[in-house]
Motif scaffolding. Structure first.
Motif, PDB file in Angstrom:
ATOM      1  N   PRO A  44     -10.392   1.167  -2.879  1.00  0.00           N
ATOM      2  CA  PRO A  44      -9.445   1.529  -3.308  1.00  0.00           C
ATOM      3  C   PRO A  44      -8.047   1.403  -2.361  1.00  0.00           C
ATOM      4  CG  PRO A  44     -10.903   3.278  -4.058  1.00  0.00           C
ATOM      5  CD  PRO A  44     -11.489   2.649  -3.199  1.00  0.00           C
ATOM      6  N   ASN A  45      -8.543   1.699  -1.023  1.00  0.00           N
ATOM      7  CA  ASN A  45      -7.653   1.734   0.165  1.00  0.00           C
ATOM      8  C   ASN A  45      -7.337   0.547   1.050  1.00  0.00           C
ATOM      9  OD1 ASN A  45      -7.046   4.472  -0.866  1.00  0.00           O
ATOM     10  ND2 ASN A  45      -8.571   5.064   0.763  1.00  0.00           N
TER      11      ASN A  45
ATOM     12  N   GLN B 231       1.246   1.000  -4.167  1.00  0.00           N
ATOM     13  CA  GLN B 231       0.234   1.774  -4.751  1.00  0.00           C
ATOM     14  C   GLN B 231       0.404   3.445  -4.201  1.00  0.00           C
ATOM     15  OE1 GLN B 231      -2.819  -0.323  -2.315  1.00  0.00           O
ATOM     16  NE2 GLN B 231      -3.814  -0.247  -4.196  1.00  0.00           N
ATOM     17  N   HIS B 232       1.567   3.654  -3.534  1.00  0.00           N
ATOM     18  CA  HIS B 232       2.157   4.979  -3.195  1.00  0.00           C
ATOM     19  C   HIS B 232       0.595   5.668  -2.378  1.00  0.00           C
ATOM     20  CE1 HIS B 232       5.801   4.404  -5.240  1.00  0.00           C
ATOM     21  NE2 HIS B 232       4.850   4.050  -6.417  1.00  0.00           N
ATOM     22  N   LEU B 233       0.008   4.984  -1.400  1.00  0.00           N
ATOM     23  CA  LEU B 233      -1.089   5.580  -0.705  1.00  0.00           C
ATOM     24  C   LEU B 233      -0.425   6.512   0.301  1.00  0.00           C
ATOM     25  CD1 LEU B 233      -3.543   2.731  -0.651  1.00  0.00           C
ATOM     26  CD2 LEU B 233      -3.325   4.477  -1.993  1.00  0.00           C
TER      27      LEU B 233
ATOM     28  N   ALA C 142       0.887  -1.269   0.061  1.00  0.00           N
ATOM     29  CA  ALA C 142      -0.067   0.169   0.084  1.00  0.00           C
ATOM     30  C   ALA C 142       0.881   1.308  -0.145  1.00  0.00           C
ATOM     31  CB  ALA C 142      -1.075  -0.062   1.223  1.00  0.00           C
TER      32      ALA C 142
ATOM     33  N   GLU D 191      -5.770  -2.222   0.973  1.00  0.00           N
ATOM     34  CA  GLU D 191      -4.637  -2.728   1.205  1.00  0.00           C
ATOM     35  C   GLU D 191      -3.846  -2.132   2.516  1.00  0.00           C
ATOM     36  OE1 GLU D 191      -3.348  -5.741   0.099  1.00  0.00           O
ATOM     37  OE2 GLU D 191      -5.458  -5.563  -0.872  1.00  0.00           O
TER      38      GLU D 191
ATOM     39  N   ASP E 232       6.877  -5.493  -2.506  1.00  0.00           N
ATOM     40  CA  ASP E 232       5.829  -6.599  -2.549  1.00  0.00           C
ATOM     41  C   ASP E 232       6.407  -7.670  -1.566  1.00  0.00           C
ATOM     42  OD1 ASP E 232       7.787  -7.069  -4.284  1.00  0.00           O
ATOM     43  OD2 ASP E 232       5.995  -7.548  -5.896  1.00  0.00           O
TER      44      ASP E 232
END
Length: 499
Positions: A372-373, A357-359, A353, A375, A470
């Protein structure tokens, strides 16, 4: 304010208090004292459901709750409604103003009759949370949630609720509700009416009594030979969850539906719907068993113990994930390798994440848009649950862990209409240990910085290594101390070997 469904749990929560989603509701009418009745007719091909209802509307607000808008259906499940007609007791047809996303403003209120159809085409489309949370067909019948079928008063629903199903020949309705005769049921409230999964068809059902809770299990053809595996998992996990929370969940009757499909599951007020991608065996229980155990735990954490808003989605989902890991380990439902895989997966989800995903939002803020969030919510929430469990034990010399904290929260908030927030968690933790955890949570779930969980893995004698964005690996630390090994056993039991 957006009407988009953030989480089914929060849609269910709104059903407790009867919050209206329509604009400009009229003043409440004087209740006439009569109950509410629904008749649902499903045609022979299960392509259409015809619904008739006699209900009391305290205001002019009518709604389909829990809708989930998609790219193809802006109004979610409400786009499958056909021919909606509302009449008053005098036979007058009431005007209907469609406000979007399942909200309707009527030209009247009080006692009304509803008539509409539902096109049962939901499984022809993709849904953000999966078709198991909407409706789908099998060769034995139809699974559908109340959210996909039923319109209800937008304001608090008054009076008893009676629902009857008229089904194709040989079909039976499987619900979590009290039976009032063939395919007829008494429903305790609007939340139970809408926030549940139902199955209509020829699949047999088996009812189990597990610790005073009545579980009805509906297994698709592919999974009946594995019934004993399901029963073993349900029995062991239910016992563990009751021990953690110190009480039964709010509901005493639950329906569990299992069919073949893309691996996933959804929990409701008194039911859950699960899809499994292949066979169900002891060898692949790491997957299907984990989903089932996770959804079962939601009967306590999420549906009986509910957060005030989406900011605590990380706790509802992440702590459910973490407690699923600990209880399955203690119950001997995972072997040593699979246990390490599960711990690695917790760390991997958060790593992905943040760096895949660069959240960049905080874990708390991620709950505002769950899918969408996911993870960050699940991974960050699970890691926080693990680290907090360790910190509680360190602060209390091993006397208090996350189970004791959850039991304390449940005693105060595991009641209809009661909700908790992060401040309540901090308050209970301080009362149990004497330590202030405000800085811990500020770092773990309120900060946008990376939460490095390696120190807490070390605290239980494990080593966590992350690579790229990952890959995560967990293995016993060769330098584990006796105290760390004991802490490992206190959390995960003795069915898996301590470092």
């Amino acid at each position: 304010m957006t009407r988009r469904l953030i989480s089914l749990a929060f849609a269910a929560l709104a059903l407790f208090g009867g919050e209206s989603r329509a604009q400009g509701p009229t003043p409440p009418a004087d209740y006439d004292g009569r109950g509410n009745t629904y008749v649902v007719r499903i045609d022979e091909g299960a392509s259409r459901a015809e619904i008739e209802a006699d209900v009391w509307l305290p205001t002019n607000s009518l709604a389909m709750f829990g809708v989930s808008p998609t790219s193809t259906h802006a109004n979610g499940q409400a786009d499958f409604i056909r021919g909606l007609k509302v009449t008053g007791t005098d036979g007058r047809v009431l005007s209907i103003k469609d406000l979007g996303e399942g909200d309707y403003e009527l030209g009247g209120q009080g006692r009304v009759r509803l008539r509409y159809d539902i096109a049962l085409e939901h499984d022809q489309y993709a849904w953000p949370a999966g078709i198991e949370e909407v409706a789908y067909h099998t060769d034995e019948g139809l699974m559908a949630t109340g959210y996909a079928l039923l319109l209800a008063p937008g304001e608090a629903m008054q009076g008893a609720i009676d629902i009857r199903f008229e089904l194709p020949k040989g079909w039976k309705a499987q619900t979590p509700w009290e039976s009032r005769g063939e395919n007829r049921f008494a429903v305790p409230n609007r939340r139970e009416l809408l926030n549940n999964a139902l199955f209509f068809g020829t699949a047999p059902a088996e009812t189990l009594d597990v610790g005073g809770v009545r579980l009805t299990l509906v297994l698709g053809k592919r999974y009946r030979a594995s019934k004993d595996l399901f029963v073993e998992l349900l029995s062991k996990q239910m016992a563990s969850y009751r021990e953690i929370f110190g009480a039964d969940p709010l509901s005493k009757r639950y329906l569990i539906i299992v069919n073949q499909g893309r691996d996933d599951g959804g929990a409701y007020a008194s039911s859950f719907s699960q899809l499994i991608g292949g066979d169900a065996s002891a060898d692949n229980r790491l997957g299907w068993g984990y989903v089932m155990a996770h959804e079962l735990l939601h009967f306590w954490n999420g549906l009986s113990l509910t957060p005030t808003d989406a900011r605590e989605e990380w706790l509802k989902e992440g702590w459910t994930d973490y407690l699923t890991v600990t209880t399955q380990a203690r119950n001997g439902l995972v072997d040593q390798n699979r246990f390490h895989w599960r711990l690695e997966n917790i760390a991997r989800r958060y790593l992905f994440a943040r760096h895949g995903q660069h959240l960049g939002m905080s874990v708390r803020d991620a709950g505002a848009d769950k899918q969408p969030n996911r993870e960050l919510i699940y991974g960050g929430g699970s890691l926080t649950g693990f680290a907090f469990d360790v910190e509680l034990r360190k602060a209390s010399q091993g006397k208090v862990g996350l189970p004791e904290l959850m039991r304390s929260l449940y005693a105060e908030f595991g009641k209809p209409g009661r909700t908790y927030a992060l401040a309540d968690v901090e308050r209970h933790a301080k009362a149990l240990t004497g330590k202030d955890f405000r800085d811990f949570f500020a770092r773990a779930v309120e900060s946008t910085e990376y939460f490095d969980a390696r120190p807490w893995f070390e605290d239980v004698g494990l080593r966590l290594d992350n690579y790229l964005f990952d890959e995560s690996y967990v293995r016993p630390s060769p330098d584990a101390t006796a105290k760390q090994k004991q802490r490992f056993r206190d959390i995960f039991g003795t069915q898996v070997a301590a470092p």
